[in-house]
Design a protein around this motif. Structure first.
Motif, mmCIF file in Angstrom:
data_model
loop_
_atom_site.group_PDB
_atom_site.id
_atom_site.type_symbol
_atom_site.label_atom_id
_atom_site.label_comp_id
_atom_site.label_asym_id
_atom_site.label_seq_id
_atom_site.Cartn_x
_atom_site.Cartn_y
_atom_site.Cartn_z
ATOM 1 N N ALA A 76 1.200 -1.259 -0.120
ATOM 2 C CA ALA A 76 0.208 -0.090 0.259
ATOM 3 C C ALA A 76 0.707 0.879 0.132
ATOM 4 O O ALA A 76 0.927 2.270 -1.239
ATOM 5 N N PRO A 77 1.809 1.420 0.670
ATOM 6 C CA PRO A 77 2.570 2.536 1.074
ATOM 7 C C PRO A 77 3.328 2.621 -0.602
ATOM 8 O O PRO A 77 3.811 4.138 -1.275
ATOM 9 N N MET A 78 4.142 1.381 -0.887
ATOM 10 C CA MET A 78 4.803 1.255 -2.518
ATOM 11 C C MET A 78 3.761 1.902 -3.818
ATOM 12 O O MET A 78 4.343 2.052 -3.393
ATOM 13 N N ALA A 79 2.696 1.409 -3.335
ATOM 14 C CA ALA A 79 1.955 2.196 -4.777
ATOM 15 C C ALA A 79 1.854 3.922 -4.451
ATOM 16 O O ALA A 79 1.697 4.402 -5.649
ATOM 17 N N ALA A 80 1.471 4.264 -2.926
ATOM 18 C CA ALA A 80 1.441 5.723 -2.889
ATOM 19 C C ALA A 80 2.445 6.258 -3.763
ATOM 20 O O ALA A 80 2.333 6.834 -4.494
ATOM 21 N N ILE A 81 3.707 5.776 -3.395
ATOM 22 C CA ILE A 81 4.747 6.372 -3.886
ATOM 23 C C ILE A 81 4.892 6.188 -4.949
ATOM 24 O O ILE A 81 5.834 6.497 -6.080
ATOM 25 N N ALA A 82 4.614 4.607 -5.398
ATOM 26 C CA ALA A 82 4.796 4.275 -7.200
ATOM 27 C C ALA A 82 4.054 5.221 -7.992
ATOM 28 O O ALA A 82 4.183 5.743 -9.129
ATOM 29 N N VAL A 83 3.189 6.282 -6.965
ATOM 30 C CA VAL A 83 2.241 6.997 -7.753
ATOM 31 C C VAL A 83 2.702 8.207 -8.266
ATOM 32 O O VAL A 83 2.479 8.793 -9.069
ATOM 33 N N ALA A 84 3.197 8.464 -7.496
ATOM 34 C CA ALA A 84 4.113 9.859 -6.656
ATOM 35 C C ALA A 84 4.801 9.972 -8.011
ATOM 36 O O ALA A 84 5.238 10.889 -8.894
ATOM 37 N N ILE A 85 5.911 8.925 -7.987
ATOM 38 C CA ILE A 85 7.066 8.317 -9.164
ATOM 39 C C ILE A 85 6.472 8.793 -10.735
ATOM 40 O O ILE A 85 6.893 10.112 -11.333
ATOM 41 N N ALA A 86 4.820 8.252 -10.854
ATOM 42 C CA ALA A 86 4.821 8.460 -12.581
ATOM 43 C C ALA A 86 4.499 10.108 -12.373
ATOM 44 O O ALA A 86 4.149 10.119 -13.911
ATOM 45 N N GLY A 87 4.013 10.964 -11.577
ATOM 46 C CA GLY A 87 3.535 11.723 -11.778
ATOM 47 C C GLY A 87 4.305 12.807 -12.146
ATOM 48 O O GLY A 87 4.727 13.519 -12.519
ATOM 49 N N ILE A 88 5.916 12.043 -10.945
ATOM 50 C CA ILE A 88 7.354 12.859 -11.207
ATOM 51 C C ILE A 88 7.565 12.835 -12.841
ATOM 52 O O ILE A 88 7.806 13.810 -13.640
ATOM 53 N N ALA A 89 7.359 11.877 -13.452
ATOM 54 C CA ALA A 89 8.100 11.280 -14.357
ATOM 55 C C ALA A 89 7.166 11.736 -15.770
ATOM 56 O O ALA A 89 7.708 12.597 -16.567
ATOM 57 N N VAL A 90 6.320 12.227 -15.251
ATOM 58 C CA VAL A 90 4.998 13.303 -16.229
ATOM 59 C C VAL A 90 5.373 14.526 -16.697
ATOM 60 O O VAL A 90 5.468 15.186 -17.343
ATOM 61 N N TYR A 91 5.355 15.177 -14.845
ATOM 62 C CA TYR A 91 4.635 16.014 -14.715
ATOM 63 C C TYR A 91 6.058 17.381 -14.500
ATOM 64 O O TYR A 91 5.953 18.292 -14.695
ATOM 65 N N ALA A 92 7.438 16.229 -13.828
ATOM 66 C CA ALA A 92 8.808 17.488 -13.188
ATOM 67 C C ALA A 92 9.728 16.471 -13.352
ATOM 68 O O ALA A 92 10.532 17.476 -13.292
ATOM 69 N N TRP A 93 9.381 15.875 -14.435
ATOM 70 C CA TRP A 93 11.121 15.532 -15.286
ATOM 71 C C TRP A 93 11.904 16.345 -16.007
ATOM 72 O O TRP A 93 13.016 16.285 -15.792
ATOM 73 N N ASP A 94 11.366 16.590 -16.750
ATOM 74 C CA ASP A 94 11.840 18.081 -18.120
ATOM 75 C C ASP A 94 12.768 19.037 -16.582
ATOM 76 O O ASP A 94 14.072 19.260 -16.829
ATOM 77 N N GLY A 95 12.384 19.940 -15.226
ATOM 78 C CA GLY A 95 12.206 20.187 -14.508
ATOM 79 C C GLY A 95 13.842 19.496 -14.045
ATOM 80 O O GLY A 95 14.825 20.927 -13.304
ATOM 81 N N ILE A 96 13.844 18.913 -13.725
ATOM 82 C CA ILE A 96 14.383 18.309 -12.619
ATOM 83 C C ILE A 96 15.484 18.695 -13.663
ATOM 84 O O ILE A 96 17.136 17.959 -13.013
ATOM 85 N N SER A 97 15.511 17.135 -14.835
ATOM 86 C CA SER A 97 16.348 16.629 -15.185
ATOM 87 C C SER A 97 18.086 17.901 -15.718
ATOM 88 O O SER A 97 18.789 18.269 -15.740
ATOM 89 N N HIS A 98 16.486 18.979 -16.055
ATOM 90 C CA HIS A 98 17.730 20.331 -16.230
ATOM 91 C C HIS A 98 18.614 21.045 -15.606
ATOM 92 O O HIS A 98 19.852 21.381 -15.278
#
Length: 444
Positions: free
Chosen positions: A278-300
């Protein structure tokens, strides 16, 4: 342990005063100065009064007494730094003879002067210490149930701040949603002036969201568990959208530690292990959101050379400042005044160094060896209590395990920044310590 409240001060009034201060700092305490500080200081007055009436030394645990000594020592040191000294005595202190010589060359008459080189900076630091100490002491007098309600209030307000961060990130630069748009014009920043401090708050509260989800899961409260795991995912994504490298790293570390401990923590009232999925699923959802919405800014951000960061320059010349004012320091809040003359003109940039971006070094500069003793006392106390909490985490329960993780988020961040000099982070850290520096029997 919970300290016994003073007669005539009901727990409800104390809890309301703590909630008022917590709300004030999370809504108005993310800036550096100005009207936000005024709001926080006004909200701290009832908390300070009730803390003085309710906090008692005798029933306090040993860690609570150590923390009280740290708070009182820091406050007393600030007061001593504001006491005027005669010129003959002041000239004997390191670094002061040059100041007196400059005043004489400028033909500015002066009488007795305080030890601090920035009188108002020390006053602001003293007020910040009083806000932190009053909330921590007051929280220690509350029941565990009351502290849990304060924690949930902090999580709700942090979630709203995260939603604001999402809107800021989507709106881009020059958005009216950025109340401090001169600082970090992209990404999520919430109600803060500094994205690193915003990310620090998200990372610090993330373990508690997971812990409340675990607690609800062990008690078969599925809707509540899903809600808290959703909050955890939102806080994690908000930390990533801030594009703070250290903030994201701390959020990842806090999430990983929380997931690992979640499979080993049990609830005292309902024996049985919590499944890790259950907590792993919550973190996985967050990681998916990071990959979609935040990765470009993070990689920069990750592509930027960390060796070009001005923090290294602040450390280099900040050490010179520390040596110049040892052993008593230059005064709380005086870093910007004593650092600037020691920075070579050729090394200066278009930005002005307000802090050393390393709280150990800045404390050494401003408070000298007494300040370092206070920091070491705090660290030893937190480490010892954390070690005991994590070794016997099954007995303590998920909340204290989360507090053990959360306590090290701002402490670790303080090695490369100054999050605890922001009211919002400092007061939430005080709430964390009120959980951590307590007896296990009270916290199950």
């Amino acid at each position: 342990m919970r300290l016994k409240g003073a007669k005539g001060t009901p727990d409800t009034a104390a809890e309301l005063a703590a909630a008022l201060l917590l709300t004030a700092v999370l809504l108005a305490g993310g800036g550096s100065r100005g009207i936000g500080d005024v709001i926080v200081h006004m909200a701290a007055l009832p908390a300070l009064l009730l803390a003085l009436m309710r906090w008692q030394w005798a029933p306090a645990s040993r860690p609570q007494r150590a923390m009280a000594v740290v708070c009182l020592g820091a406050i007393a040191l600030a007061v001593l730094q504001l006491i005027p000294l005669p010129p003959a005595m002041l000239s004997m202190l390191p670094g002061r003879s040059d100041v007196l010589a400059d005043l004489a060359q400028a033909r500015q008459t002066h009488g007795w002067l305080p030890l601090t080189l920035d009188r108002w900076g020390t006053v602001r630091a003293l007020l910040a210490m009083l806000v932190f100490a009053s909330f921590w002491a007051l929280a220690c007098t509350l029941t565990t149930a009351a502290r849990l309600r304060l924690l949930k209030l902090a999580l709700v307000l942090a979630t709203l701040t995260a939603l604001l961060g999402y809107a800021q990130s989507a709106a881009g630069t020059h958005s009216a949603l950025r109340f401090y748009d001169y600082h970090h014009p992209i990404g999520a920043i919430g109600l803060f002036a500094n994205r690193n401090h915003f990310a620090c708050l998200m990372a610090m509260l993330l373990p508690f969201a997971i812990a409340l989800g675990v607690q609800s899961q062990t008690r078969r409260r599925v809707p509540a568990a899903l809600a808290w795991y959703a909050v955890a995912a939102m806080l994690f994504l908000a930390a990533a959208l801030s594009f703070s490298r250290t903030g994201l790293a701390l959020a990842c570390a806090a999430a990983l530690a929380s997931v690992v401990l979640s499979s080993r923590v049990t609830d005292a009232s309902k024996p049985g292990r919590v499944r890790r999925w259950a907590p792993m699923a919550a973190i996985a959802v967050a990681i998916a959101g990071i990959a979609v919405y935040a990765w470009d800014g993070i990689s920069h951000r990750l592509q930027q050379d960390p060796l070009e960061d001005l923090r290294w320059q602040y450390l280099r010349y900040g050490w010179d400042a520390a040596q110049a004012y040892l052993p008593w320091g230059s005064g709380w809040g005086s870093f910007k005044s004593v650092y600037a003359p020691l920075e070579p003109v050729a090394a200066m940039r278009e930005v002005f160094a307000l802090h050393a971006h390393n709280d150990v070094l800045e404390t050494l500069i401003e408070a000298g060896l007494p300040g370092i003793v206070l920091i070491l006392t705090l660290l030893v106390t937190v480490i010892c209590v954390t070690r005991k909490s994590l070794i016997d985490h099954t007995f303590h329960g998920p909340i204290l395990s989360a507090a053990a993780i959360a306590a090290f988020v701002p402490l670790a961040h303080s090695l490369v920044d100054y999050p605890l000099r922001t009211h919002a982070v400092a007061v939430v850290f005080a709430l964390v310590l009120s959980f951590l520096l307590t007896n296990a029997s009270e916290s199950r």
